[in-house]
Design an enzyme around this catalytic site. Structure first.
Site, PDB file in Angstrom:
ATOM      1  N   SER A  39       0.875  -1.179   0.000  1.00 14.15           N
ATOM      2  CA  SER A  39       0.000   0.000   0.000  1.00 14.15           C
ATOM      3  C   SER A  39       0.905   1.218   0.000  1.00 14.15           C
ATOM      4  O   SER A  39       2.066   1.135   0.414  1.00 14.15           O
ATOM      5  CB  SER A  39      -0.849   0.003   1.275  1.00 14.15           C
ATOM      6  OG  SER A  39      -1.469   1.248   1.470  1.00 14.15           O
ATOM      7  N   TYR A  95      -1.930  -0.756  10.206  1.00 18.79           N
ATOM      8  CA  TYR A  95      -2.006  -1.168   8.796  1.00 18.79           C
ATOM      9  C   TYR A  95      -0.732  -0.706   8.078  1.00 18.79           C
ATOM     10  O   TYR A  95      -0.094  -1.475   7.350  1.00 18.79           O
ATOM     11  CB  TYR A  95      -3.254  -0.543   8.168  1.00 18.79           C
ATOM     12  CG  TYR A  95      -3.455  -0.800   6.695  1.00 18.79           C
ATOM     13  CD1 TYR A  95      -3.946  -2.022   6.243  1.00 18.79           C
ATOM     14  CD2 TYR A  95      -3.182   0.190   5.745  1.00 18.79           C
ATOM     15  CE1 TYR A  95      -4.153  -2.246   4.883  1.00 18.79           C
ATOM     16  CE2 TYR A  95      -3.390  -0.028   4.394  1.00 18.79           C
ATOM     17  CZ  TYR A  95      -3.874  -1.253   3.968  1.00 18.79           C
ATOM     18  OH  TYR A  95      -4.081  -1.479   2.624  1.00 18.79           O
TER      19      TYR A  95
END
Ligand SMILES: NC(=O)c1ccc[n+]([C@@H]2O[C@H](COP(=O)([O-])OP(=O)(O)OC[C@H]3O[C@@H](n4cnc5c(N)ncnc54)[C@H](O)[C@@H]3O)[C@@H](O)[C@H]2O)c1
Length: 263
Positions: A150, A163
């Site tokens: 990401s 995350y």
């Protein structure tokens, strides 16, 4: 859309029940690949079965949690039993957490995100790499792993700290493994999308207490292109990264983020 030919390639995709994984399965199917598809459970794979049937692709399926090592052993075995080799693995399954400060992240929630988003990828690669190395040593077959990290794995992502920590770990894992396997016929890369229109992003936007419009405006406020990514924009990069002609590309984490990480 760029044309790719993956005829005769066996492609394993995790998180294939929806979002980027399902769209990738469709594109690889259209490009002629044999598919081994997995998601959390059979129900999650139902839309994928329907999509593959429409495309006439004889994909094979295995439902299992990516935090279990058995899942990955079973998937590699399934690829070998069905197609005799594993050419490409997209370790794409992942989860996010609600946006909140680090001090508000619960222990159980933190553990689950780390388990799925980093241990899930480690266990996948531990199962895939020996097979890929063997194929190269015995038959000269070159292969490729693409991990879905990401942009939160490249830059700080306030309110998405755990995350982001997991995705930074995926980027680091990708670099180290790529160096270990560069002479063993395996290219290993990651992609790093910013907010893209999948359930992972659209569901929280839809139920935001600020209303969907404000919630989306907040998400895109730091993105130079001032918009979210579309699924196809990410998936085309997946095919590009896995294409055999991209043969000098390894150890990289490709940002697909409307310019976010350029600042
Ligand atoms: N959508 C975005 O904005 C975005 C941005 C950057 C990175 N990503 C990453 O892209 C990947 C795909 O996400 P998406 O956006 O398509 O979201 P998604 O929620 O639509 O798809 C994720 C898929 O992974 C599966 N999955 C989750 N946990 C699993 C587990 N433990 N075992 C097996 N399968 C599991 C889900 O069932 C789901 O089908 C994820 O790794 C995510 O972190 C997404």
């Amino acid at each position: 859309m760029a044309k790719y030919d993956f005829t005769g390639k066996t492609v394993l995709i995790s998180g294939a029940g929806g979002g980027l994984g399902l769209a990738a399965a469709e594109r690889f199917a259209q490009a002629g690949a044999h598919l081994v598809l997995t998601d959390y459970n059979d129900q999650a794979l139902e839309p994928t079965r329907e999509a593959m049937a429409k495309l006439g692709n004889k994909a094979v399926y295995y439902a299992g949690d990516v935090v279990r090592e058995e899942t990955h052993a079973a998937l590699v075995n399934l690829a070998i039993e069905t197609h005799g080799k594993l050419d490409i693995a997209l370790n794409n399954a992942g989860i996010a957490h609600d946006q909140k400060r680090l001090e508000d992240m619960g222990a159980d929630e933190s553990k689950r995100v780390l388990e799925v988003d980093i241990l899930g990828v480690i266990f996948a690669m531990r199962a895939q790499l020996p097979q890929m190395r063997k194929q190269f040593e015995e038959q000269g077959i070159k292969s490729c792993i693409l991990n879905t990290a990401s942009v939160a794995g490249l830059v700080g992502a306030p309110t998405m700290s755990v995350y982001g920590a997991a995705k930074h770990a995926v980027v680091g894992l990708t670099k180290a493994a790529a160096m270990e396997y560069a002479r063993k016929g395996v290219r290993i890369n990651a992609i790093c999308p910013a907010f893209t229109r999948t359930n992972m992003v659209t569901k929280p936007i839809a139920v935001s207490p600020h209303g969907p419009e404000k919630a989306e405006a907040r998400l895109i406020s730091n993105i130079p292109m001032a918009r979210m990514g579309e699924i196809n924009e990410i998936v085309q990069a997946m095919l590009w990264a896995c294409d055999d002609e991209n043969s000098f590309y390894t150890g990289q984490s490709l940002a697909l983020d409307g310019g976010l990480s350029a600042g």
